[in-house]
Design an enzyme around this catalytic site. Structure first.
Site, short mmCIF file in Angstrom:
data_model
loop_
_atom_site.label_atom_id
_atom_site.label_comp_id
_atom_site.label_asym_id
_atom_site.label_seq_id
_atom_site.Cartn_x
_atom_site.Cartn_y
_atom_site.Cartn_z
N HIS A 1 -5.04 -1.65 -7.77
CA HIS A 1 -5.79 -1.87 -6.54
C HIS A 1 -4.90 -2.69 -5.62
O HIS A 1 -4.21 -3.60 -6.08
CB HIS A 1 -7.08 -2.65 -6.84
CG HIS A 1 -7.72 -3.24 -5.63
ND1 HIS A 1 -8.61 -2.55 -4.85
CD2 HIS A 1 -7.57 -4.46 -5.05
CE1 HIS A 1 -9.00 -3.32 -3.85
NE2 HIS A 1 -8.39 -4.48 -3.94
N ARG B 1 0.83 -1.21 0.00
CA ARG B 1 0.00 0.00 0.00
C ARG B 1 0.87 1.27 0.00
O ARG B 1 0.52 2.25 -0.64
CB ARG B 1 -0.98 -0.03 1.16
CG ARG B 1 -2.02 -1.14 0.88
CD ARG B 1 -3.21 -1.14 1.73
NE ARG B 1 -3.94 0.10 1.80
CZ ARG B 1 -4.92 0.47 0.98
NH1 ARG B 1 -5.25 -0.30 -0.05
NH2 ARG B 1 -5.57 1.59 1.18
N ASN C 1 -6.38 4.84 -11.37
CA ASN C 1 -5.14 4.98 -10.63
C ASN C 1 -4.21 3.77 -10.75
O ASN C 1 -3.36 3.54 -9.91
CB ASN C 1 -5.43 5.31 -9.16
CG ASN C 1 -6.25 4.24 -8.47
OD1 ASN C 1 -6.34 3.11 -8.92
ND2 ASN C 1 -6.86 4.60 -7.35
N ARG D 1 0.93 4.80 -8.29
CA ARG D 1 -0.17 5.67 -8.72
C ARG D 1 0.31 7.04 -9.20
O ARG D 1 -0.30 7.63 -10.08
CB ARG D 1 -1.21 5.80 -7.61
CG ARG D 1 -1.99 4.52 -7.43
CD ARG D 1 -3.00 4.61 -6.33
NE ARG D 1 -3.84 3.43 -6.30
CZ ARG D 1 -4.53 3.05 -5.24
NH1 ARG D 1 -4.52 3.78 -4.15
NH2 ARG D 1 -5.26 1.96 -5.30
#
Length: 137
Positions: free
Chosen positions: A119, A87, A116, A104
Site C-alpha cells: 500500500h 506510487r 498486491n 506490484r
C-alpha cells in the site's frame, strides 16, 4: 527530503518478500525513518480504507488487511515528490495495468487485486492521516 508512507501487506509478508521489497525501496532512494511490524486492527484497517465504505470490496479488503502481519514504513526521499515517486515504483492496483519492474508486478498476485504486496499513500494528507492511524498520535 520529503516523506511518504507504505505498508507491506499480509500477502507479501506471508511469502517472505518484505526484505526484497525494502531493498527495492532503498535502491530507489527511499530511506526508512520509522518501521513497525504489526497486525492491523479492524478499526485501523477501516480507517485506512475509509474511501471504500459502501463499495462491495470494502469488507474483503478489511478482512485481508487484518489477516496477517504487515510492515508499516515511514519513508523519506531526496526531492519534492516522494509520494509520486513511490506510487510510480509501486505500480498499478489492477493486475492487467501493472508495468514490468514495479513492486506490484514483481510481487502482487496476478489475479487477486487486493493481494498486491504493498500500500502507498496517495497524497500529503493521506500520508499524515495514515501514519497517525498506524503509529498512533
Amino acid at each position: 527530503m520529503t516523506r511518504t508512507f507504505a505498508i507491506i501487506k499480509p500477502d507479501a509478508m506471508r511469502a517472505g518478500q518484505a526484505g526484497a521489497i525494502q531493498a527495492i525501496l532503498r535502491d530507489n532512494g527511499f530511506t526508512s525513518v520509522r518501521v513497525l511490524f504489526t497486525r492491523l486492527s479492524r478499526e485501523q484497517a477501516g480507517d485506512l480504507y475509509r474511501d471504500l465504505v459502501g463499495k462491495q470490496h470494502h469488507k474483503p479488503q478489511i478482512a485481508f488487511m487484518t489477516s496477517g502481519d504487515v510492515l508499516a514504513l515511514v519513508l523519506e526521499k531526496e526531492g519534492r515528490n516522494a509520494i509520486g515517486d513511490l506510487r510510480t515504483l509501486v505500480g498499478a492496483t489492477m493486475p492487467a495495468d501493472r508495468r514490468d519492474g514495479t513492486i506490484r508486478k514483481l510481487y502482487g498476485h496476478p489475479e487477486i487485486v487486493r493481494e498486491n504486496a504493498i500500500h502507498a499513500s496517495d497524497s500529503p494528507e493521506a500520508v499524515e492521516r495514515e501514519i497517525a492511524i498506524v503509529f498512533g498520535g
